[in-house]
Write a protein that holds these residues in place. Structure first.
Motif, short mmCIF file in Angstrom:
data_model
loop_
_atom_site.label_atom_id
_atom_site.label_comp_id
_atom_site.label_asym_id
_atom_site.label_seq_id
_atom_site.Cartn_x
_atom_site.Cartn_y
_atom_site.Cartn_z
N VAL A 10 1.66 -0.58 -1.44
CA VAL A 10 1.27 -1.46 -0.34
C VAL A 10 1.35 -0.45 1.05
O VAL A 10 0.24 -0.91 1.72
CB VAL A 10 2.67 -2.29 -0.19
CG1 VAL A 10 2.50 -3.15 1.03
CG2 VAL A 10 2.69 -3.25 -1.25
N LEU A 11 1.97 0.27 1.08
CA LEU A 11 1.96 1.11 2.30
C LEU A 11 0.56 1.95 2.68
O LEU A 11 -0.10 1.97 3.59
CB LEU A 11 3.15 2.08 2.75
CG LEU A 11 4.38 1.57 3.00
CD1 LEU A 11 5.65 2.46 2.87
CD2 LEU A 11 4.45 0.64 4.34
N MET A 12 0.23 2.53 1.52
CA MET A 12 -0.92 3.22 1.35
C MET A 12 -2.36 2.35 1.62
O MET A 12 -3.26 2.61 2.28
CB MET A 12 -1.25 3.89 0.16
CG MET A 12 -0.24 5.24 -0.12
SD MET A 12 -0.42 6.17 1.54
CE MET A 12 -1.98 7.13 1.39
N THR A 13 -2.18 1.15 0.92
CA THR A 13 -3.30 -0.02 0.96
C THR A 13 -3.38 -0.34 2.68
O THR A 13 -4.43 -0.35 3.07
CB THR A 13 -2.97 -1.00 0.23
OG1 THR A 13 -3.00 -0.56 -1.18
CG2 THR A 13 -4.09 -2.05 0.45
N ALA A 14 -2.20 -0.49 3.29
CA ALA A 14 -2.17 -1.15 4.52
C ALA A 14 -2.65 0.24 5.41
O ALA A 14 -3.58 0.00 6.64
CB ALA A 14 -0.80 -1.25 4.98
N LEU A 15 -2.38 1.58 5.14
CA LEU A 15 -3.05 2.79 6.09
C LEU A 15 -4.27 2.42 5.85
O LEU A 15 -5.36 2.77 6.89
CB LEU A 15 -2.20 3.76 5.55
CG LEU A 15 -2.86 5.02 6.09
CD1 LEU A 15 -2.44 5.20 7.76
CD2 LEU A 15 -1.96 6.31 5.57
N LEU A 16 -5.01 2.67 4.51
CA LEU A 16 -6.29 2.77 4.23
C LEU A 16 -7.08 1.55 4.95
O LEU A 16 -8.12 1.81 5.40
CB LEU A 16 -6.56 2.67 2.74
CG LEU A 16 -8.17 2.81 2.34
CD1 LEU A 16 -8.82 4.09 2.81
CD2 LEU A 16 -8.09 2.41 0.82
N MET A 18 -6.37 0.01 7.69
CA MET A 18 -6.27 0.25 9.26
C MET A 18 -7.21 1.29 9.55
O MET A 18 -8.02 1.15 10.55
CB MET A 18 -4.86 0.69 9.73
CG MET A 18 -3.93 -0.36 9.76
SD MET A 18 -2.08 0.28 10.07
CE MET A 18 -2.30 1.17 11.42
N VAL A 19 -7.38 2.34 8.67
CA VAL A 19 -8.38 3.50 8.97
C VAL A 19 -10.01 2.85 8.88
O VAL A 19 -10.73 3.25 9.68
CB VAL A 19 -8.34 4.61 8.02
CG1 VAL A 19 -9.39 5.62 7.87
CG2 VAL A 19 -7.01 5.30 8.29
N ALA A 23 -12.66 2.61 11.83
CA ALA A 23 -13.88 3.20 11.56
C ALA A 23 -15.19 2.09 11.69
O ALA A 23 -16.06 2.41 12.50
CB ALA A 23 -14.10 3.62 10.28
N ILE A 24 -14.99 0.89 11.39
CA ILE A 24 -16.01 -0.25 11.43
C ILE A 24 -16.15 -0.70 13.03
O ILE A 24 -17.06 -0.52 13.60
CB ILE A 24 -15.80 -1.41 10.62
CG1 ILE A 24 -15.83 -0.85 9.03
CG2 ILE A 24 -16.33 -2.56 10.83
CD1 ILE A 24 -15.76 -1.91 8.06
N LEU A 25 -15.07 -0.98 13.66
CA LEU A 25 -15.10 -1.20 15.10
C LEU A 25 -15.29 -0.19 16.02
O LEU A 25 -16.26 -0.65 16.89
CB LEU A 25 -13.49 -1.88 15.42
CG LEU A 25 -13.07 -2.98 14.89
CD1 LEU A 25 -11.52 -3.12 15.35
CD2 LEU A 25 -13.89 -4.15 15.05
N SER A 26 -15.20 1.05 15.71
CA SER A 26 -15.82 2.12 16.37
C SER A 26 -17.26 2.39 16.18
O SER A 26 -18.25 2.25 17.20
CB SER A 26 -15.23 3.41 15.91
OG SER A 26 -13.79 3.16 16.42
N ALA A 27 -17.91 2.15 15.08
CA ALA A 27 -19.38 2.12 14.76
C ALA A 27 -20.01 1.05 15.60
O ALA A 27 -20.90 1.06 15.94
CB ALA A 27 -19.60 2.24 13.45
#
Length: 78
Positions: A10-16, A18-19, A23-27
């Motif tokens: 769950v934590l790794m899915t949440a981190l992924l 967020m990343v 990245a999408i919002l920055s692009a």
């Protein structure tokens, strides 16, 4: 052990998530930021160009002689 693995996933899915979202919002925002930067740069260079008024030299005039002595630097007490 099974509970720990679930928490980890769950934590790794949440981190992924967020990343990827970041990245999408920055692009998406990048072209707009680039346009704003270029506009600010043009405004700055435009202001510099407007401040300098070049005057042509009168016909037959020559530049000042360069035999002046440069000012010497003096140490001043604080």
């Amino acid at each position: 052990m099974d509970t720990e693995m679930g928490i980890y996933l769950v934590l790794m899915t949440a981190l992924l998530w967020m990343v990827v979202t970041f990245a999408i919002l920055s692009a998406i925002d990048r072209p707009e930021r680039k346009a704003r930067r270029q506009e600010r740069r043009e405004n700055r260079t435009g202001n510099r160009r407007r401040k300098v008024d070049y005057q042509s030299a009168a016909a037959g005039s020559s530049p000042e002689p360069q035999d002046r002595h440069p000012r010497t630097r003096r140490l001043r007490p604080h």
